[in-house]
Scaffold this active site. Structure first.
Site, PDB file in Angstrom:
ATOM      1  NE  ARG A  78      -2.903  -1.204  27.522  1.00  0.00           N
ATOM      2  CZ  ARG A  78      -2.608   0.091  27.626  1.00  0.00           C
ATOM      3  NH1 ARG A  78      -3.458   1.013  27.204  1.00  0.00           N
ATOM      4  NH2 ARG A  78      -1.465   0.455  28.139  1.00  0.00           N
TER       5      ARG A  78
ATOM      6  CG  ASP B  11       1.712   3.524  36.252  1.00  0.00           C
ATOM      7  OD1 ASP B  11       1.676   4.307  37.216  1.00  0.00           O
ATOM      8  OD2 ASP B  11       1.390   3.842  35.094  1.00  0.00           O
TER       9      ASP B  11
ATOM     10  CG  ASN C 174      -2.489   2.319  36.159  1.00  0.00           C
ATOM     11  OD1 ASN C 174      -3.136   2.673  35.169  1.00  0.00           O
ATOM     12  ND2 ASN C 174      -1.236   2.674  36.364  1.00  0.00           N
TER      13      ASN C 174
HETATM   14  N1  ADP Z   1      -9.331  -5.072  30.931  1.00  0.00           N
HETATM   15  C1  ADP Z   1      -9.880  -3.846  30.944  1.00  0.00           C
HETATM   16  N2  ADP Z   1     -11.191  -3.685  31.210  1.00  0.00           N
HETATM   17  C2  ADP Z   1     -11.770  -2.470  31.198  1.00  0.00           C
HETATM   18  N3  ADP Z   1     -11.109  -1.341  30.924  1.00  0.00           N
HETATM   19  C3  ADP Z   1      -9.796  -1.423  30.640  1.00  0.00           C
HETATM   20  C4  ADP Z   1      -9.103  -2.661  30.650  1.00  0.00           C
HETATM   21  N4  ADP Z   1      -7.807  -2.420  30.323  1.00  0.00           N
HETATM   22  C5  ADP Z   1      -7.690  -1.097  30.132  1.00  0.00           C
HETATM   23  N5  ADP Z   1      -8.886  -0.490  30.328  1.00  0.00           N
HETATM   24  C6  ADP Z   1      -9.174   0.952  30.187  1.00  0.00           C
HETATM   25  O1  ADP Z   1      -8.084   1.567  29.495  1.00  0.00           O
HETATM   26  C7  ADP Z   1      -7.457   2.541  30.313  1.00  0.00           C
HETATM   27  C8  ADP Z   1      -5.944   2.546  30.095  1.00  0.00           C
HETATM   28  O2  ADP Z   1      -5.413   1.290  30.409  1.00  0.00           O
HETATM   29  P1  ADP Z   1      -4.028   1.109  31.134  1.00  0.00           P
HETATM   30  O3  ADP Z   1      -3.726  -0.356  31.143  1.00  0.00           O
HETATM   31  O4  ADP Z   1      -4.047   1.811  32.459  1.00  0.00           O
HETATM   32  O5  ADP Z   1      -2.989   1.777  30.151  1.00  0.00           O
HETATM   33  P2  ADP Z   1      -2.312   3.215  29.968  1.00  0.00           P
HETATM   34  O6  ADP Z   1      -2.546   3.978  31.252  1.00  0.00           O
HETATM   35  O7  ADP Z   1      -0.877   2.887  29.745  1.00  0.00           O
HETATM   36  O8  ADP Z   1      -2.963   3.789  28.781  1.00  0.00           O
HETATM   37  C9  ADP Z   1      -7.875   2.186  31.721  1.00  0.00           C
HETATM   38  O9  ADP Z   1      -7.861   3.314  32.572  1.00  0.00           O
HETATM   39  C10 ADP Z   1      -9.265   1.653  31.518  1.00  0.00           C
HETATM   40  O10 ADP Z   1     -10.189   2.713  31.387  1.00  0.00           O
HETATM   41 MG    MG Z   2      -2.842   3.434  33.157  1.00  0.00          MG
END
Ligand code: ADP
Ligand code: MG
Length: 374
Positions: A77, A240, A245
């Site tokens: 991230r 959130d 999520n």
């Molecule tokens: N640890 C993880 N394993 C698998 N997919 C992930 C993981 N973290 C994030 N993702 C993918 O990235 C997307 C966005 O992550 P998220 O943490 O919800 O951040 P944001 O909504 O702020 O972009 C998730 O919907 C998922 O598809």
């Molecule tokens: Mg998200």
């Protein structure tokens, strides 16, 4: 961040500047050099992919690596680049990393394994953290799961189970100690809810600095100030807190994601957000002439599920669901303003039209929303 179904496709393009700094091969080379500083010289990054998935505020990179001779599927991230005019004025990726670590240590919640946080801009141009990739399925935002998805295809019993387990996740977050949680603290004399509202106001002031603002949002803030409920003891809120999520294994949460809105607050904040976000998608579905999921995550059932899990009776859900609709309106206003700024959307004659769920928020302010839904 939140479910920005209105224009998530456009938003995704805006949020993903095409500068070389966000191209997979550039990122792979940089991460490959960086991972050796953390995992030793034989560590390697073999592949970087930018997925199209839920969410759009920070960047999510899907990464294949080799660590200690074993293949690892990782998720990185990264804070957005300044040049992309980010949705939020600031990003604290290291704070999110520390918060997830705190929740992992103090609860039994399913969380991705954390690897490292890199608070320095140097390696990738912005701070980032690394976690393990979790397999499973996520209720889609685009098109919303209510339009047709594995959630609509499930049986009513399976959905009830999914809702119960999703609300139980919120209950578990609320059981985490607030001491040691990397979240903003209220100012002296403020309650946790008042601090939350102040920060939302600050964000709205910042988001509307070059524009006229939206009268509906002003009306929402005035209503919230006039109708502040008495608060229960604040807990750690996920922020959130929505099914989009979470990664599910069948109907059971397998990973709780997206902690950037975490805050101290009354229990109702998270549960009302989960209820409202479902209503947001459900209302869109009904506007499109489809049935959606009227029986899923209802206000009564979610509150009952929460009470069964915690013993706490939720109060003032009219207030908290309206506040959720206001938070979502402010975020949507910011997203739309940004899309207009980038020439990806036309400015509407009525600024309230930037709020996709304006009818819902208006009906909530008029006190007619909950009686009007099926
Ligand atoms: N640890 C993880 N394993 C698998 N997919 C992930 C993981 N973290 C994030 N993702 C993918 O990235 C997307 C966005 O992550 P998220 O943490 O919800 O951040 P944001 O909504 O702020 O972009 C998730 O919907 C998922 O598809
Ligand atoms: Mg998200």
């Amino acid at each position: 961040m939140s479910a920005l179904a209105s224009n998530a496709d456009e938003g995704r393009e805006i949020a993903r500047p095409t500068q070389s700094q966000r191209e997979p091969e550039w990122l792979r080379e940089r991460l490959h050099a960086w991972i050796k500083t953390r995992a030793g010289d034989d560590a390697a990054v073999t592949e970087v992919e930018l997925p199209s998935a839920n969410g759009m505020s920070s960047e999510t990179l899907l990464v294949q690596a080799v660590i200690d001779g074993a293949p690892e599927s990782l998720v990185v991230r990264v804070a957005p680049l300044e040049s992309s005019d980010p949705v939020f004025p600031s990003y604290d990726l290291d704070g999110q990393f520390r918060l997830i670590g705190h929740v992992a240590e103090t609860t039994d919640l399913p969380l991705p394994k954390l690897w490292w946080s890199e608070p320095d801009d140097g390696p990738l141009g912005a701070p980032f953290f690394v976690m393990s990739r979790v397999d499973g399925r996520i209720p889609p935002d685009v098109m919303p799961y209510t339009f047709g998805s594995w959630v609509t295809e499930a049986s009513a019993e399976e959905r009830a189970e999914m809702a119960r387990r999703s609300v139980a996740v919120i209950a578990q977050v609320h059981a985490a100690p607030t001491d040691g949680a990397a979240v903003d603290q209220p100012l002296p004399g403020e309650t946790a809810l008042q601090a939350h509202i102040r920060r939302l106001r600050d964000f709205y002031t910042w988001a509307s600095r070059d524009g006229e603002g939206a009268p509906l949002i002003e009306r929402g803030f005035a209503w919230v100030q006039e109708n502040l409920p008495a608060e229960s003891e604040p807990v750690l809120c996920w922020g959130d807190a929505r099914i989009g999520n979470m990664i599910y294994d069948e109907f059971t949460p397998a990973a709780v994601l997206d902690w950037e809105m975490a805050a101290l607050g009354p229990r109702e904040l998270d549960v009302a957000w989960m209820i409202f976000l479902h209503r947001f998608f459900q209302d869109l579905t009904e506007m499109a002439g489809m049935e959606g999921l009227t029986d899923f995550l209802t206000r009564e059932q979610a509150a009952a599920d929460y009470q069964a899990a915690t013993g706490h009776e939720l109060r003032d859900l009219d207030f908290y669901t309206l506040y959720a609709a206001l938070i979502h309106a402010v975020v949507m206003y910011r997203i739309q303003t940004r899309a207009i700024h980038f020439g990806q959307a036309a400015a509407p004659d009525d600024p309230d039209d930037m709020i996709m769920h304006r009818k819902t928020l208006e009906a909530m302010l008029d006190g007619t929303y909950w009686e009007s839904i099926k």
